[in-house]
Design an enzyme around this catalytic site. Structure first.
Site, mmCIF file in Angstrom:
data_model
loop_
_atom_site.group_PDB
_atom_site.id
_atom_site.type_symbol
_atom_site.label_atom_id
_atom_site.label_comp_id
_atom_site.label_asym_id
_atom_site.label_seq_id
_atom_site.Cartn_x
_atom_site.Cartn_y
_atom_site.Cartn_z
ATOM 1 N N THR A 121 -13.307 -6.399 21.838
ATOM 2 C CA THR A 121 -13.997 -7.449 21.102
ATOM 3 C C THR A 121 -15.365 -6.927 20.677
ATOM 4 O OG1 THR A 121 -14.702 -9.763 21.178
ATOM 5 C CG2 THR A 121 -14.954 -8.488 23.206
ATOM 6 N N CYS A 122 -15.977 -7.595 19.730
ATOM 7 C CA CYS A 122 -17.324 -7.235 19.284
ATOM 8 C C CYS A 122 -17.893 -8.458 18.573
ATOM 9 C CB CYS A 122 -17.284 -5.997 18.380
ATOM 10 S SG CYS A 122 -16.336 -6.214 16.876
ATOM 11 N N GLY A 123 -18.783 -8.258 17.649
ATOM 12 C CA GLY A 123 -19.375 -9.385 16.942
ATOM 13 C C GLY A 123 -18.429 -10.039 15.952
#
Length: 82
Positions: free
Chosen positions: A40-42
Protein backbone atom coordinates in the site's frame (compact mmCIF):
# COMPACT_ATOMS: atom_id res chain seq x y z
CA UNK A 1 5.66 -2.25 8.16
CA UNK A 2 7.23 0.56 6.22
CA UNK A 3 9.62 0.12 3.30
CA UNK A 4 9.79 3.16 1.00
CA UNK A 5 10.02 2.02 -2.60
CA UNK A 6 13.08 4.16 -3.28
CA UNK A 7 15.11 1.84 -1.05
CA UNK A 8 14.61 -0.79 -3.76
CA UNK A 9 16.11 1.36 -6.52
CA UNK A 10 19.78 2.06 -7.26
CA UNK A 11 20.17 5.84 -6.95
CA UNK A 12 22.86 6.06 -9.64
CA UNK A 13 21.32 3.94 -12.38
CA UNK A 14 17.62 4.16 -11.51
CA UNK A 15 17.40 0.37 -11.88
CA UNK A 16 15.88 -1.98 -9.38
CA UNK A 17 18.37 -3.55 -6.99
CA UNK A 18 19.59 -7.10 -7.44
CA UNK A 19 17.35 -9.87 -6.12
CA UNK A 20 19.74 -10.43 -3.19
CA UNK A 21 19.68 -6.74 -2.27
CA UNK A 22 15.90 -6.65 -2.59
CA UNK A 23 15.56 -9.65 -0.28
CA UNK A 24 17.89 -7.97 2.21
CA UNK A 25 15.76 -4.80 2.13
CA UNK A 26 12.58 -6.77 2.83
CA UNK A 27 14.34 -8.72 5.58
CA UNK A 28 15.60 -5.47 7.16
CA UNK A 29 12.00 -4.23 7.21
CA UNK A 30 11.05 -7.42 9.12
CA UNK A 31 8.75 -8.67 6.36
CA UNK A 32 7.56 -12.24 6.87
CA UNK A 33 7.78 -13.59 3.33
CA UNK A 34 5.99 -16.79 4.34
CA UNK A 35 2.73 -14.85 4.51
CA UNK A 36 0.52 -12.92 2.12
CA UNK A 37 1.89 -9.41 1.64
CA UNK A 38 -0.42 -6.54 0.74
CA UNK A 39 1.44 -3.46 -0.44
CA UNK A 40 0.00 0.00 0.00
CA UNK A 41 1.05 3.64 -0.31
CA UNK A 42 -0.62 7.00 -0.77
CA UNK A 43 -2.43 6.28 -4.02
CA UNK A 44 -1.42 2.77 -5.10
CA UNK A 45 1.34 3.61 -7.57
CA UNK A 46 4.41 3.14 -5.36
CA UNK A 47 2.87 -0.02 -3.95
CA UNK A 48 3.25 -1.50 -7.43
CA UNK A 49 7.03 -1.11 -7.20
CA UNK A 50 7.02 -3.07 -3.93
CA UNK A 51 4.89 -5.82 -5.47
CA UNK A 52 7.21 -6.01 -8.48
CA UNK A 53 10.24 -6.29 -6.19
CA UNK A 54 8.51 -9.11 -4.30
CA UNK A 55 7.90 -10.92 -7.59
CA UNK A 56 11.56 -10.46 -8.56
CA UNK A 57 12.64 -12.26 -5.38
CA UNK A 58 10.12 -15.04 -6.01
CA UNK A 59 7.39 -14.02 -3.56
CA UNK A 60 4.19 -14.60 -5.53
CA UNK A 61 1.75 -14.33 -2.62
CA UNK A 62 1.27 -10.56 -2.72
CA UNK A 63 -1.32 -8.01 -3.73
CA UNK A 64 -1.49 -4.27 -4.28
CA UNK A 65 -4.18 -2.39 -2.38
CA UNK A 66 -4.79 0.05 -5.22
CA UNK A 67 -7.05 2.32 -3.16
CA UNK A 68 -4.25 2.66 -0.64
CA UNK A 69 -4.26 5.48 1.89
CA UNK A 70 -6.36 7.75 -0.33
CA UNK A 71 -9.28 5.33 -0.05
CA UNK A 72 -8.67 3.96 3.45
CA UNK A 73 -8.01 7.32 5.12
CA UNK A 74 -10.95 9.00 3.41
CA UNK A 75 -13.55 6.69 4.91
CA UNK A 76 -15.25 7.06 8.28
CA UNK A 77 -15.68 3.32 8.82
CA UNK A 78 -12.04 2.15 8.53
CA UNK A 79 -9.80 1.81 11.57
CA UNK A 80 -6.84 4.17 11.80
CA UNK A 81 -4.26 3.77 14.53
CA UNK A 82 -1.54 6.43 14.90
Amino acid sequence: LNLPYDRLIDADSGAMLSPDALAAAFDAAALDRSRLVVTTCGSGVSAGVLALALAVIGHRDSAVYDGSWTEWGGRDDTPIEP
